[in-house]
Design an enzyme around this catalytic site. Structure first.
Site, PDB file in Angstrom:
ATOM      1  N   GLY A 144       9.495 -63.595  40.929  1.00 30.10           N
ATOM      2  CA  GLY A 144      10.515 -64.102  40.029  1.00 30.10           C
ATOM      3  C   GLY A 144      11.126 -63.056  39.131  1.00 30.10           C
ATOM      4  N   LYS A 172      15.175 -62.876  41.353  1.00 30.17           N
ATOM      5  CA  LYS A 172      16.405 -63.029  40.584  1.00 30.17           C
ATOM      6  C   LYS A 172      17.583 -62.325  41.245  1.00 30.17           C
ATOM      7  CE  LYS A 172      15.054 -65.240  36.741  1.00 30.17           C
ATOM      8  NZ  LYS A 172      13.646 -65.552  37.003  1.00 30.17           N
ATOM      9  N   ASP A 212      15.721 -71.272  33.957  1.00 34.97           N
ATOM     10  CA  ASP A 212      15.398 -70.296  32.930  1.00 34.97           C
ATOM     11  C   ASP A 212      16.507 -69.258  32.787  1.00 34.97           C
ATOM     12  OD1 ASP A 212      14.611 -69.571  35.589  1.00 34.97           O
ATOM     13  OD2 ASP A 212      13.588 -67.816  34.787  1.00 34.97           O
ATOM     14  N   ASP A 213      16.479 -68.569  31.676  1.00 31.79           N
ATOM     15  CA  ASP A 213      17.399 -67.457  31.403  1.00 31.79           C
ATOM     16  C   ASP A 213      18.864 -67.879  31.538  1.00 31.79           C
ATOM     17  OD1 ASP A 213      15.098 -66.058  31.024  1.00 31.79           O
ATOM     18  OD2 ASP A 213      15.248 -64.858  32.844  1.00 31.79           O
ATOM     19  N   TRP A 246       3.476 -70.007  34.550  1.00 32.53           N
ATOM     20  CA  TRP A 246       4.144 -68.848  35.156  1.00 32.53           C
ATOM     21  C   TRP A 246       3.770 -67.682  34.244  1.00 32.53           C
ATOM     22  CZ3 TRP A 246       9.846 -68.700  37.193  1.00 32.53           C
ATOM     23  CH2 TRP A 246      10.304 -67.393  37.281  1.00 32.53           C
ATOM     24  N   ASN A 299       3.737 -64.009  33.162  1.00 36.32           N
ATOM     25  CA  ASN A 299       4.540 -62.799  33.372  1.00 36.32           C
ATOM     26  C   ASN A 299       3.690 -61.534  33.261  1.00 36.32           C
ATOM     27  OD1 ASN A 299       7.268 -63.572  33.986  1.00 36.32           O
ATOM     28  ND2 ASN A 299       7.368 -64.436  31.929  1.00 36.32           N
ATOM     29  N   ASP A 326       9.755 -55.539  35.150  1.00 41.78           N
ATOM     30  CA  ASP A 326      11.206 -55.385  35.105  1.00 41.78           C
ATOM     31  C   ASP A 326      11.723 -55.170  33.692  1.00 41.78           C
ATOM     32  OD1 ASP A 326      10.763 -57.957  34.148  1.00 41.78           O
ATOM     33  OD2 ASP A 326      12.017 -58.965  35.633  1.00 41.78           O
ATOM     34  N   ASN A 340       3.647 -63.502  38.012  1.00 41.34           N
ATOM     35  CA  ASN A 340       4.931 -62.870  38.316  1.00 41.34           C
ATOM     36  C   ASN A 340       4.638 -61.372  38.439  1.00 41.34           C
ATOM     37  OD1 ASN A 340       7.653 -62.395  38.713  1.00 41.34           O
ATOM     38  ND2 ASN A 340       8.210 -62.578  36.568  1.00 41.34           N
TER      39      ASN A 340
END
Length: 685
Positions: A122, A153, A229-230, A325, A327, A332, A360
């Site tokens: 992700g 993404k 999200d985002d 989820w 991270n 990134d 992730n």
């Protein structure tokens, strides 16, 4: 007690076996030099009540889904799962128990604590290759991880072009991934992220989303996720939550429930972290279909800790099953960094309030296995999870048990520890070795010991270039070799300065060139192509700087100030901007400051510090400052004296004391705001 397998065994199939479990079993037998025949111990793959009774063992039928029993005794080996996936895991356990041609006599009953265990691709940046994903699915299956979520993404058909059907070649790749996942008892979860442009009440958009799901269903996908999200949901969070719930309810009730074999829909909320009550969360709690599983990252995008209390609060505020989820070790948000520390800070009791935890991972698929190994251990049994022991097992597995590779991996991991979230200290082992050198007076014996450490750093890349992580970490390995050489030349420089050796000028030039080469390296993947590989930064580079300062002092040159931060810089906004005297430039972090995060200036030598002016935030981000901080000074970085505390973006104070180091340290975590520092001006007398 042990039993010998012998040259042949008899294979019998029970009710919960399948070809995948048999494939794992046959591979283990072949590795042990055993053939399947008409004589020898009987292996009951899939269970046998009669054989279990002979061994005095209970069947697996009472265990939770994916649970299994392995019972081994004279003449009988029973591998019985509560379901076919459990038998698959029993076969894997059998493979781990075989030692040469022998097995221990035992009864093992085991079952996972969490329903969902695995990973989600992700991240932003260069997606994994098809080969990476195939290899990753094999790894998941071999480690009893049952979930892979496809959500890169930067796959345009996942996010920007979500309405467009996949080209035939790409759909064929996805079909191959789904097939490989099935062989490994992994649920391939297809995620489609429409939030950038979806019109929630538009039937055409609903049909476009369903058409994409139908295409993946046709090639075998049975688990689906709609990440939201985002994205910017506007000023009215409650309205956004109701709109999203309406879209998701229609998918769950009209499509998921009507499709044979499809698991409950999953979603990633726009407010995907914290457990605070908001109109948006209230809307999801009250309007979203109860079957939908909600993803949550913790109390932050990347929290240092997730506690049982926080997980319980999240379940209550969202009113749905919570799938974490997590991270980590995603990188990134920290270009130039590999995140190789242990998976830490997750309480065992979290499992009492969630249905799963998925990682992730990094842009580097194979290197992410160091963390994935620990996700497997935690997801299966949080109550017995030992982060350090799990991390060491992951190292040993990646090294295939080779002692030299294990040592090299542990050193390489130390050079790549800091992430600013779970791990706030970079290269703790190397930092301790350098600190010992200085505290011992930097004499010949201390230098000899430290030289051995620096030589090992230079030699580590050669050891690791033959391992599975070599290709995707090549830039970091190249940089490590150069930094190892630079550290040795820095040590040479210190010795030459101390003895008045005329070779010091030449050594300084070599040192400068080595650092320039190390910082000129760029990886080919985004976002890591934006900057150089960060190797022991804040430790190795500061040692090199200190050697240069010693050389400058010997030549009668003024010392140079340097700036550092416990947090990585965001993009081009490097930390050195706080000393450049230009109000138009600034340092910016890539995540909110946590407690004890700091910005520091090393004056290069001890001075009478007259005043300090610290200017944080900037017009476009007026809240990006440490909202509760303390200004401190030190002569050795061990003992710090408090000067003042502040809660404002501008801090100006008269000091009137001797110091070499000045820092501003966070006393509390910023909830959401990052940190911008325009100026850290220190006037000396």
């Amino acid at each position: 007690m042990t039993m010998t397998l012998g040259a042949t065994v008899v294979l019998r199939h029970g009710p919960t076996t399948d070809p995948d479990a048999e494939r794992v079993l046959r591979a283990a037998l072949t590795a042990a030099g055993v053939e399947i025949g008409a004589a020898g111990p009987t292996i009951w793959l899939g269970g046998s009540d009669e054989a279990l009774a002979r061994l005095g063992a209970e069947p697996a039928r009472g265990l939770p889904a994916e649970g299994y029993v392995v019972a081994i005794g004279p003449g009988d080996i029973v591998l019985h799962g509560a379901d076919p996936r459990g038998t698959f895991y029993a076969a894997q356990t059998f493979a781990q128990l075989v030692d040469g041609n022998e097995l221990p006599e035992l009864e093992l009953r085991d079952a996972p604590a969490l329903r969902y265990r695995g990973s989600i691709e992700g991240f932003y940046g260069t997606p994994w290759s098809h080969a990476d994903r195939l290899d990753h699915l094999d790894y998941l299956g071999a480690h009893r991880l049952n979930t892979f979520q496809y959500a890169p993404k930067d796959d345009p058909y996942h996010r920007e072009l979500w309405r467009d059907p996949y080209p035939a070649a790409k759909l064929a790749e996805l079909a191959e991934l789904i097939e490989r996942a099935a062989r490994n008892k992994v649920d391939f979860t297809f995620a489609l992220s429409p939030g950038l442009s979806v019109r929630y009440d538009d039937d055409a958009d609903h049909q476009a989303l369903i058409a994409k799901f139908d295409a993946l269903y046709a090639v075998g996908a049975r688990v689906f996720n709609v990440p939201l999200d985002d994205i910017d949901y506007g000023a009215d969070g409650g309205a956004a939550g109701r709109q999203q719930a309406a879209l998701l309810n229609r998918i769950q009730r009209e499509w998921v429930a009507a499709k044979p074999g499809v698991a409950p829909l999953q979603m990633v909320p726009t407010e995907y972290y914290d457990a605070l009550e908001t109109p948006y969360k209230q809307a999801l709690r009250e309007h979203l279909d109860p079957a939908v599983v909600v993803h949550w990252t913790g109390t932050a995008v990347i929290p240092e800790r997730i506690t049982a209390e926080q997980a319980a609060e999240a379940k209550a505020v969202f009113g749905h099953d919570i799938l974490i989820w997590d991270n980590f070790p995603v990188n990134d948000y920290v270009p130039g960094r590999l995140l190789l520390g242990a998976y830490s800070g997750r309480e065992p009791g979290v499992a009492d309030h969630i249905v799963g935890v998925i990682s992730n991972p990094m842009n580097q698929a194979r290197t992410s296995k160091l963390a994935l190994h620990s996700f497997a251990d935690y997801g299966w049994s949080p109550a017995t999870y030992d982060e350090q022991a799990s991390w060491l097992r992951a190292i040993a597995e990646l090294a295939a048990g080779d002692a030299d590779i294990i040592a090299a991996l542990m050193l390489f991991a130390d050079l790549n520890t800091y992430d600013g979230t779970l791990h706030h200290t970079q290269s703790p082992v190397l930092a301790a070795e350098i600190a010992n050198f200085w505290s011992a007076g930097a004499g010949p014996d201390a230098a000899a010991a430290l030289r051995g450490v620096f030589e090992a750093i230079e030699q580590t890349p050669a050891v690791l270039r033959g391992t599975p992580i070599a290709a995707e970490t090549a830039s970091w390995l190249d940089a490590t070799e150069l930094w190892g050489r630079a550290l040795q030349r820095a040590l040479d420089l210190l010795e030459q300065v101390a003895s008045g050796n005329d070779a010091a000028d030449g050594t300084r030039a070599e040192l400068t060139e080595l650092v320039a080469r190390a910082t000129a390296i760029r990886d080919h993947t985004t976002p890591h192509s934006e900057t150089y590989p960060r190797i022991a930064d804040g430790v190795a580079d500061l040692f090199v700087i200190e050697a240069g300062r010693a050389h400058d002092r010997a030549r009668g040159l003024p010392t140079v100030r340097t700036a550092s931060s416990s947090q990585p810089a965001a993009g081009r906004h490097a930390v050195n901007h706080i000393l450049d005297g230009d109000p138009a430039t600034f340092f910016s972090t890539s995540s909110p400051p946590a407690i004890d995060d700091e910005i520091r200036v090393d004056l290069g030598a001890e001075y009478d510090v007259a005043t300090v002016t610290l200017l944080m935030a900037e017009p476009t981000s007026p809240d990006d400052y440490i909202h509760s901080g303390v200004l401190e000074i030190s002569h050795d970085t061990v003992s710090w004296a408090e000067i003042t505390r502040a809660t404002t973006p501008d801090v100006q104070v008269v000091v009137g004391a001797k110091a070499r180091y000045v820092r501003y340290r966070a006393l509390a975590a910023n909830a959401e705001r990052w940190l911008v520092v325009r100026t850290f001006d220190i006037r000396t007398g």
